[in-house]
Design an enzyme around this catalytic site. Structure first.
Site, PDB file in Angstrom:
ATOM      1  N   ASN A 127      81.404  50.750 -23.950  1.00 24.62           N
ATOM      2  CA  ASN A 127      80.705  50.188 -24.383  1.00 24.62           C
ATOM      3  C   ASN A 127      80.782  49.231 -24.924  1.00 24.62           C
ATOM      4  OD1 ASN A 127      83.130  49.963 -26.907  1.00 24.62           O
ATOM      5  ND2 ASN A 127      81.381  48.701 -27.892  1.00 24.62           N
ATOM      6  N   CYS A 128      79.566  47.992 -25.037  1.00 23.34           N
ATOM      7  CA  CYS A 128      79.477  47.072 -25.371  1.00 23.34           C
ATOM      8  C   CYS A 128      78.525  47.099 -26.417  1.00 23.34           C
ATOM      9  CB  CYS A 128      78.992  45.536 -24.107  1.00 23.34           C
ATOM     10  SG  CYS A 128      77.435  46.510 -23.201  1.00 23.34           S
ATOM     11  N   LYS A 129      78.060  45.578 -27.128  1.00 21.07           N
ATOM     12  CA  LYS A 129      76.405  45.570 -28.039  1.00 21.07           C
ATOM     13  C   LYS A 129      75.722  46.421 -27.737  1.00 21.07           C
ATOM     14  CE  LYS A 129      75.135  43.558 -31.552  1.00 21.07           C
ATOM     15  NZ  LYS A 129      76.299  43.279 -32.775  1.00 21.07           N
ATOM     16  N   GLY A 131      75.167  48.578 -24.575  1.00 20.67           N
ATOM     17  CA  GLY A 131      75.733  49.397 -23.234  1.00 20.67           C
ATOM     18  C   GLY A 131      74.736  49.731 -22.499  1.00 20.67           C
ATOM     19  N   SER A 135      79.217  47.224 -20.249  1.00 21.45           N
ATOM     20  CA  SER A 135      79.512  48.137 -20.233  1.00 21.45           C
ATOM     21  C   SER A 135      79.176  48.663 -18.453  1.00 21.45           C
ATOM     22  CB  SER A 135      79.357  49.130 -21.412  1.00 21.45           C
ATOM     23  OG  SER A 135      77.496  49.508 -21.403  1.00 21.45           O
TER      24      SER A 135
END
Length: 200
Positions: A127-129, A131, A135
C-alpha cells in the site's frame, strides 16, 4: 510467466507512461478500487484498506508492505503493533511520492519481504496513500526481479489489473533497473523457461 521479447532499446519513462495511459486515451487515471489483486496473492491498495485490519483479514492478507510510512498527510500512519492482534506481518518504508526520492535502495528488501510471504503461502498487501505510485513501483520491481519480467511486460500486467501512476522519477528508476537486469542476462531466464514449455 510468458513474456514478449525483451526490447533491445533502453526503456524510458515516456514509454511506460504510454503503456499506463493507453487504456484511457492518454490520461493517467487514479485507481477506481480501494485495492486490486495484480498478481496471484499480491495486492496493491490505498490507505483505507491498509488501515482496515478486519478487511485485510477478510481477503486473507498475511503480510502488509506500507510504502508510505509516516504521519504526514502524504503518508499512511500505520505500524507493526497495529497488526499483531490480527497476525499480519508488517514492513514499512518511509518513502515520499516525489520525483527526486530514491526508491531503488528499498527494492531488494521489499522484493525479499514479498517473496517470503508468497513462499509461506501468504498474501501481501502493498500500500501507499493512493495505491498508485510508491506501492505500484515496488510491485513492478518485484515482478522484474523475481519473475524475470522486463519492465514493459510488468507494467502492462499490473495496469491490466489496476490503474497506476508512478511518478516520472520512479519510472526512471524502474528503467534503470531494467537496463541493469537486461545487461546481466536476467530476462533471458524467462525466455529459456518459455522455450522449455514450448518444447514439452
Amino acid at each position: 510467466m510468458a513474456t514478449e521479447t525483451t526490447p533491445d532499446y533502453p526503456c524510458t519513462p515516456e514509454e511506460l507512461t504510454d503503456i499506463i495511459t493507453s487504456p484511457c486515451g492518454g490520461l493517467c487515471m487514479m485507481p477506481s478500487d480501494a485495492y486490486n489483486e495484480v498478481f496471484p496473492n499480491i495486492f496493491i491498495g490505498e490507505e483505507s484498506i491498509a488501515k482496515n485490519r478486519m478487511g485485510l483479514k477478510g481477503i486473507g492478507i498475511t503480510h502488509i508492505l506500507n510504502a508510505a510510512e509516516g504521519n504526514s498527510d502524504y503518508h499512511v500512519n500505520i505500524n507493526a503493533e497495529m497488526y499483531k492482534r490480527v497476525d499480519i506481518i508488517y514492513y514499512g518504508i518511509k518513502a515520499m511520492d516525489q520525483m527526486n526520492f530514491q526508491l531503488t535502495p528499498y527494492f531488494d528488501k521489499s522484493v525479499e519481504f514479498i517473496q517470503q510471504a508468497i513462499d509461506a503461502g501468504g498474501k501481501v498487501m502493498v500500500n501507499c496513500k493512493m495505491g498508485a505510485s510508491r506501492s505500484a513501483t515496488l510491485v513492478l520491481a518485484y515482478l522484474m526481479i523475481e519473475h524475470h519480467m522486463p519492465v514493459q511486460d510488468a507494467t502492462r500486467l499490473v495496469r491490466s489489473k489496476r490503474e497506476i501512476c508512478p511518478n516520472d522519477g520512479f519510472m526512471q528508476q524502474l528503467c534503470d533497473l531494467n537496463e541493469q537486469l537486461k545487461k546481466a542476462g536476467h530476462f533471458d531466464k524467462n525466455q529459456d523457461e518459455k522455450t522449455d514449455i514450448e518444447h514439452e
